[in-house]
Design a protein around this motif. Sequence first.
Motif, PDB file in Angstrom:
ATOM      1  N   ASP A 192       0.850  -1.200   0.000  1.00 48.53           N
ATOM      2  CA  ASP A 192       0.000   0.000   0.000  1.00 48.53           C
ATOM      3  C   ASP A 192       0.889   1.254   0.000  1.00 48.53           C
ATOM      4  O   ASP A 192       0.683   2.170  -0.793  1.00 48.53           O
ATOM      5  CB  ASP A 192      -0.919  -0.010   1.228  1.00 48.53           C
ATOM      6  N   HIS A 196       1.320   4.208  -2.738  1.00 50.15           N
ATOM      7  CA  HIS A 196       1.168   5.652  -2.462  1.00 50.15           C
ATOM      8  C   HIS A 196       2.309   6.439  -3.083  1.00 50.15           C
ATOM      9  O   HIS A 196       2.102   7.499  -3.690  1.00 50.15           O
ATOM     10  CB  HIS A 196       1.163   5.921  -0.946  1.00 50.15           C
ATOM     11  N   HIS A 261      -5.537   3.370  -6.740  1.00 50.64           N
ATOM     12  CA  HIS A 261      -6.400   3.548  -5.570  1.00 50.64           C
ATOM     13  C   HIS A 261      -7.866   3.706  -5.960  1.00 50.64           C
ATOM     14  O   HIS A 261      -8.754   3.214  -5.265  1.00 50.64           O
ATOM     15  CB  HIS A 261      -5.933   4.720  -4.717  1.00 50.64           C
ATOM     16  N   HIS A 275      -7.078  -3.549   1.937  1.00 48.54           N
ATOM     17  CA  HIS A 275      -6.756  -2.448   1.034  1.00 48.54           C
ATOM     18  C   HIS A 275      -5.423  -2.618   0.300  1.00 48.54           C
ATOM     19  O   HIS A 275      -5.338  -2.452  -0.927  1.00 48.54           O
ATOM     20  CB  HIS A 275      -6.754  -1.133   1.842  1.00 48.54           C
ATOM     21  N   ASN A 279      -4.684  -3.193  -3.815  1.00 45.75           N
ATOM     22  CA  ASN A 279      -3.726  -2.366  -4.564  1.00 45.75           C
ATOM     23  C   ASN A 279      -2.715  -3.250  -5.285  1.00 45.75           C
ATOM     24  O   ASN A 279      -2.395  -3.028  -6.459  1.00 45.75           O
ATOM     25  CB  ASN A 279      -2.929  -1.459  -3.618  1.00 45.75           C
TER      26      ASN A 279
HETATM   27 FE   LIG Z   1      -3.671   3.295   0.201  1.00 50.80          FE
END
Ligand SMILES: [Fe+2]
Length: 385
Positions: A192, A196, A261, A275, A279
């Motif tokens: 994750d 980002h 996302h 999550h 991703n």
């Molecule tokens: Fe995230």
Amino acid sequence: MATINLPRIIRIGGGALAELPEAMAQCGLKRPFVVTDGFLVQSGMVAQLVAVLEAAGLTAQVFAETVPDPTVAVVEQALESLRWSGSDCVIGFGGGSPIDTAKAIAALALDPRPIPVMKAPAMTDVPGLPVIAVPTTAGTGSEATRFTIVTDEASQEKMLCAGLAFLPTIAIVDFELTMGKPARLTADTGIDSLTHAIEAYVSRRANAFSDAMALSAMKLIAPNIRTACAAPDNRAAREAMMVGAHHAGIAFSNASVALVHGMSRPIGAFFHVPHGLSNAMLLPAVTAFSAPSALGRYADCARAMGVAHQDEGDQAAVARLLEELAALNADLSVPTPRSHGISAAQWDELVPEMARQAVASGSPANNPRVAALDEIEALYGEVFG
Ligand SMILES: [Fe+2]
């Protein structure tokens, strides 16, 4: 022109938790409301936090009923407890879900209103109660972002809510809180944060400040993610992952995330895939789709991650990035939606609605290659496995 927003106080390093009372005193905060989950109570970590507060003469109210992917119902329940507590700040203690719940109730505490009112593209800038974020995973970077995510159980939608009201006043970034966490959690949260960093760097809203943070995050995360998963007590790897996740959070809070996302949230909402894992399922295919529109930016990512040489051409560097993202998923045992147990029929049926929700969140508009609705549907088809 760029606008940069950061927490007022960031205390970072091994043992930083002990400095929480001092940081609170700097902000005049005395009556904390702690939002956390049952696992962190069981593991004794909440007791550790409460002990730090009590040693400084601070009495905390604790709400430990947050759930993964916090729902409107849970947020309202936490808000009700907060209202009765007389607290002057909200501490989010845990992974992304407790911190996101803390942000939502802090924003609503002084001005109660229906949560969907805060859904993007709405902006919630006027602060409610101050938020203090103490992450116990190296992943969401939520301690540094002006976003929270609340799931609307009625529409099965993960609502992205944005604004300065969600930006913590104090962030405590203590990698010692992540020591010993299991490999699956480390992998999912680590991917994750890598996502980002990459998405912030290729975002159409990237700027010089977010670029520096995103590149730093990639340099820290990429060489350490496998070690942190394989050796949960490796302090150097844990510290690199925690600082990397934090820098990635700062980067995307100031540059936004993009197509991965946007497409990931509906997978989480409909199929309850964690999550970071959703991703990871998307990252290789979406990167391959997007790279032709920002070859130089993706090549920079490959170099920052250490998978391409500085003097290698952009095309070759991007090829290495795609290889590395596939290898990372293999090494960290990332399933496809199919091998995760999702039925093909249900997936196909929901693809149009997932694509609609992805676009509605606004994130895909920041992607270097803006995908049409049918292209997003095709990407969902491609990653299913
Ligand atoms: Fe995230």
